[in-house]
Design an enzyme around this catalytic site. Structure first.
Site, short mmCIF file in Angstrom:
data_model
loop_
_atom_site.label_atom_id
_atom_site.label_comp_id
_atom_site.label_asym_id
_atom_site.label_seq_id
_atom_site.Cartn_x
_atom_site.Cartn_y
_atom_site.Cartn_z
N TYR A 123 0.83 -1.21 0.00
CA TYR A 123 0.00 0.00 0.00
C TYR A 123 0.86 1.25 0.00
O TYR A 123 2.03 1.23 0.39
CB TYR A 123 -0.96 0.02 1.20
CG TYR A 123 -0.32 0.26 2.55
CD1 TYR A 123 0.17 -0.79 3.31
CD2 TYR A 123 -0.24 1.56 3.08
CE1 TYR A 123 0.74 -0.57 4.56
CE2 TYR A 123 0.32 1.79 4.33
CZ TYR A 123 0.81 0.71 5.07
OH TYR A 123 1.37 0.93 6.29
N CYS A 124 0.27 2.34 -0.50
CA CYS A 124 0.92 3.65 -0.48
C CYS A 124 -0.17 4.71 -0.40
O CYS A 124 -1.33 4.38 -0.16
CB CYS A 124 1.80 3.83 -1.71
SG CYS A 124 0.89 3.83 -3.27
N THR A 125 0.18 5.97 -0.61
CA THR A 125 -0.78 7.06 -0.40
C THR A 125 -1.96 7.01 -1.37
O THR A 125 -3.11 7.00 -0.96
CB THR A 125 -0.08 8.42 -0.55
OG1 THR A 125 1.09 8.40 0.26
CG2 THR A 125 -0.98 9.56 -0.10
N GLY A 164 -1.84 4.95 -4.44
CA GLY A 164 -1.83 3.72 -5.24
C GLY A 164 -0.79 3.65 -6.34
O GLY A 164 -0.46 2.58 -6.82
N ILE A 187 -4.30 4.65 0.37
CA ILE A 187 -4.95 4.96 1.66
C ILE A 187 -6.07 5.98 1.44
O ILE A 187 -7.10 5.94 2.12
CB ILE A 187 -3.92 5.51 2.66
CG1 ILE A 187 -2.81 4.49 2.88
CG2 ILE A 187 -4.58 5.85 3.99
CD1 ILE A 187 -1.50 5.11 3.31
#
Ligand SMILES: [Zn+2]
Ligand SMILES: [Zn+2]
Length: 351
Positions: A192-194, A196, A221
């Protein structure tokens, strides 16, 4: 670095009073004739009143735009002609002040990742998971949750039990994570990251390196928070989501996971050192903010007492010595340096 090679198309618009929709989309896909594509997009999009920032590269597209809601379907049709089925992520809140012009740039890369394109196929991404699917997968045994953001982003918020990078940049985090995960190629990875996009690249990269079950949180997220809210799901992400606009973060839960870098009291709001030549991004609680007047250290605080010309001269001196220069610092200043007496012409180290 990639900036110098970039081609830019910019359109500035008058104040549009119509109801607006803000959205983003991205895809890693092999593209050619980028300048032509940029020109035709610029023409078509500006006729639809589109504002925002878009990057085109031979490896794909990354766009954040705002446009009159009445033109949304026309815009979708136009974009889908080039990028079939590409999903639009529509922002919950309308940020009317988000963009004042349309910028479309051709760059070498969508995200600075330090990877050479010939090494692997960036379009071979992992499996996209919704918030619900991500939650379910987290509950399975033997899954590994991997945070692909930078240190300063995950220090204020993260998924429970996620593997966190020590690195300060995505470029450094990738090899670090690969090293950490060596020998676990058969396990299920949840990335996961901020928003995508870093996962798109990273998932292809992990697959290239032999990981068999690579999954990623679709929309990052930001979209996880939206889905959690809309579907009434439990959130497994705690704390804040660091975002790259003026707000710096949005709270997903009320948990405070971080502490002030100067006194260790619970605190999770980032700010930048008030000395422009330092600009260090760090965590400073209100009482330390008062004591240091917004500065990251005694050295910067003392510099701030000097006249502007002196500060500029000091900054230039620092830069000549290879010290910090207007950097968006991602690093924590060691505690012993915060209150230490240091000669003013000596740059604070970048750990
Ligand atoms: Zn403090
Ligand atoms: Zn400073």
């Amino acid at each position: 670095m990639t900036q110098s090679h970039s081609q830019t198309a910019v359109i500035t618009s008058e104040n549009d009073q119509r109801p607006m929709t803000t959205l983003s989309f991205y895809r890693y896909v092999h593209l050619r004739n980028l300048n032509e594509m940029m020109e035709s997009m610029r023409e078509q999009w500006s006729s639809l009143g589109v504002l925002g920032r878009t990057y085109l590269a031979e490896e794909g597209i990354n766009a954040q735009v705002t446009l009159p809601t009445e033109n949304l379907e026309l815009f979708r049709t136009a974009v889908h002609q080039i990028f079939p089925e590409i999903p639009f992520k529509i922002a919950l809140e309308e940020k009317s002040e988000a963009f004042t012009k349309l910028t479309i740039k051709v760059r070498k890369k969508l995200v600075a990742d330090g990877l050479t394109d010939s090494a692997f196929d960036v379009t071979q991404v992992g499996t996209h998971l919704t918030a619900r699917e991500f939650n379910e997968a987290m509950a399975e045994e033997e899954t590994i949750v991997v945070d692909l953001r930078n240190h300063y982003e995950c220090e204020v918020g993260r998924f429970d039990n996620a593997l966190l990078p020590v690195a300060n940049t995505f470029r450094d985090a990738l090899p670090e994570m690969l090293d950490t995960l060596k020998g676990q190629e058969d396990k299920k990875l949840l990335l996961y990251c901020t928003g995508g996009i870093r996962c798109e690249k990273a998932s292809a990269w992990f697959k290239f390196h032999g990981f068999k079950d690579v999954n990623q949180l679709h929309g990052g997220i930001i979209d996880y928070a939206r889905q959690i809210k809309e579907e009434g799901l439990p959130t497994l992400y705690r704390g804040k989501n660091f975002v790259f606009d003026k707000r710096l973060n949005e709270a997903i839960t009320d948990d405070v996971l971080a502490t002030c870098h100067q006194c260790d009291n619970a605190w999770d709001n980032h700010s930048n050192c008030r000395f422009e030549g330092c600009n260090r991004l760090f965590l400073q609680c209100p009482s330390c903010k008062e004591e240091f007047e917004g500065c990251c250290s005694k050295t910067c605080h003392e510099i701030m007492q000097k006249p502007k010309e002196t500060r500029v001269a000091l900054q230039q001196e620092w830069e000549r010595k290879g010290g910090p220069k207007h950097y968006w610092s991602k690093t924590r200043l060691p505690k012993e340096l915060v209150r230490a007496e240091r000669p003013l012409d000596e740059p604070l180290p970048v750990p």
